[in-house]
Enzyme design. Structure first.
Site, mmCIF file in Angstrom:
data_model
loop_
_atom_site.group_PDB
_atom_site.id
_atom_site.type_symbol
_atom_site.label_atom_id
_atom_site.label_comp_id
_atom_site.label_asym_id
_atom_site.label_seq_id
_atom_site.Cartn_x
_atom_site.Cartn_y
_atom_site.Cartn_z
ATOM 1 N N ARG A 70 13.044 19.797 -11.181
ATOM 2 C CA ARG A 70 13.953 19.087 -10.285
ATOM 3 C C ARG A 70 14.552 17.884 -11.016
ATOM 4 N NH1 ARG A 70 11.533 16.624 -4.855
ATOM 5 N NH2 ARG A 70 10.649 15.089 -6.278
ATOM 6 N N ARG A 127 8.564 9.676 8.025
ATOM 7 C CA ARG A 127 7.227 10.237 7.829
ATOM 8 C C ARG A 127 6.209 9.196 7.381
ATOM 9 N NH1 ARG A 127 7.120 12.146 2.036
ATOM 10 N NH2 ARG A 127 9.261 12.129 1.275
ATOM 11 N N CYS A 169 8.791 24.055 -1.460
ATOM 12 C CA CYS A 169 7.955 23.181 -2.290
ATOM 13 C C CYS A 169 7.428 21.980 -1.517
ATOM 14 C CB CYS A 169 8.726 22.713 -3.520
ATOM 15 S SG CYS A 169 10.265 21.860 -3.155
ATOM 16 N N ARG A 187 8.311 17.304 -10.566
ATOM 17 C CA ARG A 187 8.890 16.038 -10.090
ATOM 18 C C ARG A 187 9.166 15.127 -11.295
ATOM 19 N NH1 ARG A 187 4.421 16.820 -6.390
ATOM 20 N NH2 ARG A 187 5.143 17.212 -4.254
ATOM 21 N N HIS A 221 -7.140 9.647 -9.078
ATOM 22 C CA HIS A 221 -7.798 10.421 -10.136
ATOM 23 C C HIS A 221 -9.256 10.733 -9.786
ATOM 24 C CE1 HIS A 221 -4.642 10.845 -12.934
ATOM 25 N NE2 HIS A 221 -4.594 9.600 -13.349
ATOM 26 N N GLU A 230 16.723 20.003 1.882
ATOM 27 C CA GLU A 230 15.914 18.984 2.544
ATOM 28 C C GLU A 230 16.736 18.151 3.519
ATOM 29 O OE1 GLU A 230 14.246 16.507 -0.570
ATOM 30 O OE2 GLU A 230 15.919 17.005 -1.882
ATOM 31 N N ASN A 246 8.972 18.208 3.441
ATOM 32 C CA ASN A 246 8.583 16.820 3.696
ATOM 33 C C ASN A 246 9.787 16.019 4.210
ATOM 34 O OD1 ASN A 246 6.287 17.795 2.558
ATOM 35 N ND2 ASN A 246 6.280 16.454 0.786
ATOM 36 N N ASP A 247 10.921 16.148 3.506
ATOM 37 C CA ASP A 247 12.123 15.440 3.932
ATOM 38 C C ASP A 247 12.871 16.185 5.033
ATOM 39 O OD1 ASP A 247 12.098 13.033 2.633
ATOM 40 O OD2 ASP A 247 13.167 13.738 0.865
#
Length: 579
Positions: free
Chosen positions: A334, A467, A504, A297, A190, A433, A456-457
């Protein structure tokens, strides 16, 4: 001396360092006589009320200074202080163990911090800071002290600390604090988010910055690349002053693109949307000019608690995003993507040798139909309140896709029988993915409305390289020719069936990747809100036909390095936008 960290908020700060000293007061356990226990519990509850009142004031000041979105961080902290699983446990500990409020508060906080800090997800690890922040405020109230000001400087300084809480960051005076660096933290903390909102250059995760630097040292903090130069020579200072001037000029120019369409120099329009994890993030998306949400998400609704969110709770969360963005803006939700690096302790999943290849995402949902259908009901109901689209994660076969759609149709029939409204034309898509899905994308495209590529995946599965593992991180390269070819296969398969293809994963917001993805035909780019404007500016300088030629050349190259060199060489605007 050169310090390296994580680039948390872009920009440059040049000036004297100030080291914020840490308070390491040990909190001792004190046994209470039976007659004092209730009074101690009441003292803790009063301190919590005082902390909430202080946070309410900070929230109001932040809203006035920065906007409602940034102030929502403190609304979240107020909710944390109202959470029975947090404060309730501390009060219970006072009563059950007859101990002092400070010790009870500290013990419960540490337990929750340990739980969140141990999670593989960076986002969830950063949430541990929320508990530390609110706990620190309650402990300060219990001690009868008041918080210290971080703005009592005669000139603008570069602040160094082990960590800064969001409330610390929100109260920084930009004229007194030119930038800050912390030993711990990441881009999703944050304090980093607040720094980006306040446009204060920041570097986090320096490990030992507050020990390596002395108050009074002249430093250059480069929030764009995550480095800090200590006591540089005059020529270096002059070089960075020039960079600082160019950066400020560029930032002002980018603000002009906030409400402009995402269109190339030759008139081709694409969609720039944002990835979010909660309804508050939707405000950041809107404020940064995103044209909607490309990835909600939803697993974060399920995490950090001890039971499943109800249908109503999920419905309200989804509707809140639609209301923030406006009914016409797309919101791609998702379905639950738990497993891998995201765990739910209360789900009691079995320990697996390789959870990334195990019982997760759609595999779990198809097995736990009760859990899945509750979420499907909430998403369908929300579709009556906005431009909601549903997306399945980690589909690896057409059998899984059909099984998921069958449950969706069952859920629609139930809502019809109950007379509950939903959008009967709601688009239903899936993430790509898993390499298996990319290879059969031509078959899958016949049964979905869209694809969204989760790089990413996709990268880690294509390269068989975790990763999260530093030893093989050099292999998790989105520009690898194998990955690029899979992306092209997916986009081509979607277009052949008249469907759209988005992305995404982190690659979608990577300025080096944007020209290539445009040339490959990507229709929608979903990224962190802070990346939207720079991508929109870059798109405005690109010619789509030229990028098609670039993509064709890239597909014939043999290494990721060659592909990146080609892109940077052909698109000089990338360098201009990453000064």
């Amino acid at each position: 001396m050169l310090l390296k960290g994580i680039a948390a908020a872009s920009g440059y700060a040049i000036g004297p360092a100030f080291i914020m000293e840490e308070n390491h007061t040990e909190i001792e356990r004190r046994e209470l006589p039976a007659g004092e226990v209730e009074a101690e519990a009441a003292r803790l509850q009063a301190a919590v009320q005082q902390a909430m009142a202080e946070l309410e004031q900070i929230k109001e000041k932040t809203a006035a200074k920065l906007g409602e979105h940034e102030a929502e961080i403190f609304a979240t902290h107020i909710l944390v202080l109202q959470d029975e699983e947090f404060i309730g446990q501390a009060v219970k500990k006072v009563r059950d163990e007859s101990v002092n409020a400070e010790f009870a508060m500290s013990e419960v906080t540490q337990m929750l911090v340990d739980i969140f800090s141990s999670m593989d997800s960076e986002y969830m690890r950063e949430r541990a800071a929320d508990f530390r922040d609110v706990s620190k405020r309650v402990l300060t109230a219990l001690s009868g002290q008041t918080g210290t000001s971080l703005n009592d400087f005669e000139e603008a300084v570069v602040l160094f600390a082990h960590d800064l809480t969001p409330s610390d960051t929100a109260q920084l005076d930009r004229s007194k604090v030119a930038g800050f660096a912390t030993n711990i933290g990441g881009r999703t903390s944050h304090s980093a988010i607040m720094a980006r909102s306040m446009e204060i250059p920041a570097v986090v995760g320096t490990q030992n910055g507050s020990e390596a630097v002395k108050t009074g040292d002249i430093v250059i903090l480069d929030g764009s690349s995550g480095i800090i130069l200590v006591n540089p020579d005059e020529d270096t200072i002059k070089t960075y002053q020039e960079k600082q001037a160019k950066y400020m000029k560029r930032q002002e120019a980018m603000k002009l693109y906030k409400d402009k369409p995402s269109i190339t120099a030759d008139g081709h329009e694409v969609e720039l949307v944002s990835n979010i994890g909660n309804p508050q993030d939707a405000l950041g998306a809107r404020n940064n000019g995103a044209e909607g949400v490309g990835l909600y998400r939803t697993e974060f609704l399920y995490m950090g608690r001890d039971n499943f969110p109800s249908e109503e709770e999920q419905f309200n969360s989804y509707v809140a995003v639609c209301e923030t963005l406006g009914a016409e803006k797309p919101v791609v939700i998702r379905t639950l993507d738990i497993g891998g690096d995201k765990e739910l302790p209360y789900l009691e999943l079995p320990k697996e040798m390789n959870p990334f290849l195990g019982y997760r995402a759609i595999r779990l949902c198809l097995d736990r139909k009760d859990l899945f259908k509750t979420q499907l009901r909430a998403i369908l109901r929300a579709s009556a309140h906005g431009n909601v689209k549903l997306m399945y994660p980690m589909i690896s076969s057409i059998v899984e896709l059909r099984a998921a759609n069958e449950l969706l149709e069952e859920t629609k029939a139930e809502l019809d029988a109950e007379g509950i409204a939903y959008n009967k034309e709601m688009e239903v898509g899936m993430m790509i993915e898993v390499p298996a899905a990319a290879i059969i994308a031509d078959q899958l495209a016949k049964e979905v409305d869209f694809f969204s590529i989760g790089t990413n995946d996709l990268v880690q599965y294509t390269m068989a390289a975790d990763r999260m593992n530093e030893n093989v991180s050099h292999l998790t390269q989105p520009f690898n020719p194998a990955v690029i070819r899979l992306i092209k296969m997916v986009i081509d398969a979607a277009h052949k069936e008249g469907k759209w293809a988005g992305m995404c994963g982190e690659m979608a917001g990577n300025l080096k990747a944007v020209p290539l993805l445009l040339g490959l035909g990507l229709d929608e780019f979903s990224m962190s809100a802070s990346s939207v404007l720079s991508v929109r500016v870059l798109l405005s300088r690109l010619n789509r036909e030229e990028m098609k030629q670039l993509a064709e050349e890239a597909l014939n190259l043999e290494t990721a390095e060659e592909i990146q060199y080609l892109i940077v060489d052909r698109v000089p605007a990338i360098q201009e936008l990453t000064i």
